[in-house]
Design a protein around this motif. Structure first.
Motif, PDB file in Angstrom:
ATOM      1  N   ARG A   1       0.829  -1.212   0.000  1.00 24.77           N
ATOM      2  CA  ARG A   1       0.000   0.000   0.000  1.00 24.77           C
ATOM      3  C   ARG A   1       0.862   1.261   0.000  1.00 24.77           C
ATOM      4  NH1 ARG A   1      -3.797  -3.323   2.943  1.00 24.77           N
ATOM      5  NH2 ARG A   1      -2.617  -3.038   4.876  1.00 24.77           N
TER       6      ARG A   1
ATOM      7  N   THR B   1      -2.737  -0.421  -4.428  1.00 21.36           N
ATOM      8  CA  THR B   1      -3.949  -0.385  -3.616  1.00 21.36           C
ATOM      9  C   THR B   1      -5.054  -1.294  -4.131  1.00 21.36           C
ATOM     10  OG1 THR B   1      -4.704   1.542  -4.872  1.00 21.36           O
ATOM     11  CG2 THR B   1      -3.485   1.972  -2.836  1.00 21.36           C
ATOM     12  N   GLU B   2      -4.955  -1.724  -5.378  1.00 25.12           N
ATOM     13  CA  GLU B   2      -5.983  -2.583  -5.955  1.00 25.12           C
ATOM     14  C   GLU B   2      -5.859  -3.995  -5.386  1.00 25.12           C
ATOM     15  OE1 GLU B   2      -8.310  -5.039  -8.304  1.00 25.12           O
ATOM     16  OE2 GLU B   2      -6.166  -5.074  -8.728  1.00 25.12           O
TER      17      GLU B   2
ATOM     18  N   GLN C   1      -2.595  -6.565  -5.198  1.00 16.64           N
ATOM     19  CA  GLN C   1      -1.979  -6.919  -3.920  1.00 16.64           C
ATOM     20  C   GLN C   1      -1.888  -8.433  -3.760  1.00 16.64           C
ATOM     21  OE1 GLN C   1      -4.380  -5.016  -0.933  1.00 16.64           O
ATOM     22  NE2 GLN C   1      -3.354  -3.037  -1.144  1.00 16.64           N
TER      23      GLN C   1
END
Length: 424
Positions: A205, A210-211, A215
């Motif tokens: 992050r 952030t997706e 991740q």
């Protein structure tokens, strides 16, 4: 690649390297079977834990969201106590002593151990109170150095083995795979994977990933790289222990075997290098464990100061370490045998989650059954007379939890009310 190496570094504690050589030494002709059992728990389960966390989108709090909040708090606290002042953190000081100091002493006694642990955890205390970039940089340097040393040792073991295969001991005679499987509990890495997943996701992050799918993809790739590295290290050390007859006549722990092997291969200079790297690696691990435990319990309780928690945990580590490495390992076994099935059950339940009609019912059933029967295995491992339960499948080998937990998982897939809410 960098994330994978970081994940590998999280798992490769200096304490972990002492278990495969001793298992290889004791397994004798059953080395291969014992090794695969060990790899299942020491590599396969942590890998599965990270993959499950990737699928769930988070570590222990997210994976356990179908359990009562108190249960997750207790589980998290138990993990931090186990990897903190109870076992893993004191073990760092003992491994540093066994491999960094003891080989150079003549007939060391309790006084030498007490003095060393006082100094070791005193330094760990000071560094935990003022964590800085220097310690972080040293940690990043030490892991590659330790890995290079282990690679050199692995090559030498395969090219120029120093001894012969020991005779198989009674413990590995009947069920070497199961014995190796349970020995893998000592690494405590399945517990750690539930916490490391949170750290890795936090790193992602911060790097702008952030997706959720991205991740998960990065976390799975990192898990595979770490698993490959751990597998290489453990296999090499198993072979080292399995070719050490003549290098050592007898051994109480794997640290003694590695030190003797390095001395035989590289002489005194190699032993000094091993001593320095392992000591510093253990110190950085100790600082990480002490500071993370202090931070966790400070935030959990809201009482006392971070400094006070650090002092208390470091003092507890020093006191526990004075029982000695062999005693600490023997005491930890019943507790790990009792609690490891719970971590395994959580990972399995997370994989099965998409197939469950009622996740709350299923998770609580699976975890409760794993805990109950794991506790029975733990009591037996502690030496209590549990002969009345010998009729249970696998009870005699310390894995009575397996079949009941599997049945609970099947019931969990089809049982419960589909309309049940996610949290209760």
């Amino acid at each position: 690649m960098g994330l994978g190496f970081m994940t590998f570094a999280f798992f490769l504690g200096a304490g972990n390297i002492i278990f495969p050589p001793l298992a290889g030494f004791l397994a004798g002709e059953h080395l291969t079977s014992a090794m695969f059992g060990f790899l299942t728990t020491a590599v396969g389960l942590p890998l599965a834990g990270l993959v499950a966390a990737a699928l769930a989108g988070g570590g222990l709090p997210v994976m356990g969201r179908y359990l009562p909040p108190l249960a997750i708090t207790l589980m998290g606290s138990a993990i931090f106590i186990i990897i903190g002042p109870a076992f893993a953190a004191p073990r760092t000081g003992l491994v540093a002593y066994e491999m960094g100091v003891k080989p150079f002493l003549d007939n060391p006694g309790q006084g030498a151990l007490t003095l060393y642990t006082l100094v070791f955890f005193g330094v760990a205390l000071l560094l935990s109170l003022s964590q800085g970039r220097l310690l972080e940089a040293v940690g990043k340097l030490l892991t590659p150095l330790l890995l290079l040393l282990l690679v050199a040792l692995a090559i030498a073991v395969f090219v120029n083995p120093q001894g012969t295969q020991p005779a198989v001991t009674e413990a590995y005679m009947a069920q070497p795979f199961v014995k190796g499987f349970i020995e893998g509990y000592n690494t405590m890495d399945t517990f750690a994977s539930l916490l490391f997943a949170m750290l890795i996701l936090d790193v992602l992050r911060k790097k702008g990933v952030t997706e959720t799918r991205a991740q998960s993809r990065y976390l799975m790739a990192a898990a595979l790289i770490a698993a490959a590295g751990l597998g290489f290290v453990y296999i090499s050390l198993f072979v080292l222990g399995g070719t050490s007859q003549g290098v050592v006549a007898d051994a109480g722990n794997g640290g003694e075997i590695i030190s003797a092997y390095v001395l035989s291969l590289f002489g005194a200079p190699g032993l000094w290098i091993l001593s320095a790297i392992v000591t510093l690696a253990c110190l950085t691990t100790a600082v990480g464990l002490v500071s993370s435990c202090a931070d966790y319990f400070h935030n959990l309780t809201g009482k006392g100061s971070y400094k006070g928690w650090v002092i208390g945990i470091a003092a507890a580590c020093m006191l526990v370490a004075n029982v000695g490495l062999n005693t600490l390992i023997s005491v930890s076994v019943p507790i790990l045998v009792a609690l490891y099935p719970v971590a395994i059950a959580l990972v399995v339940a997370t994989f099965l989650r998409p197939l469950m009609r009622a996740p709350v019912f299923a998770f609580r059933l699976i975890m409760s059954v794993a805990f109950f029967f794991g506790l029975l295995d733990g009591l037996q491992a502690a030496g209590l007379d549990m002969s009345l339960l010998d009729f249970m499948p696998l009870f005699g080998v310390g894995m009575a939890w397996v079949l009941p937990t599997a049945i609970a998982a099947l019931v969990g897939l089809v049982g419960g009310k589909a309309s049940q809410p996610v949290t209760a």
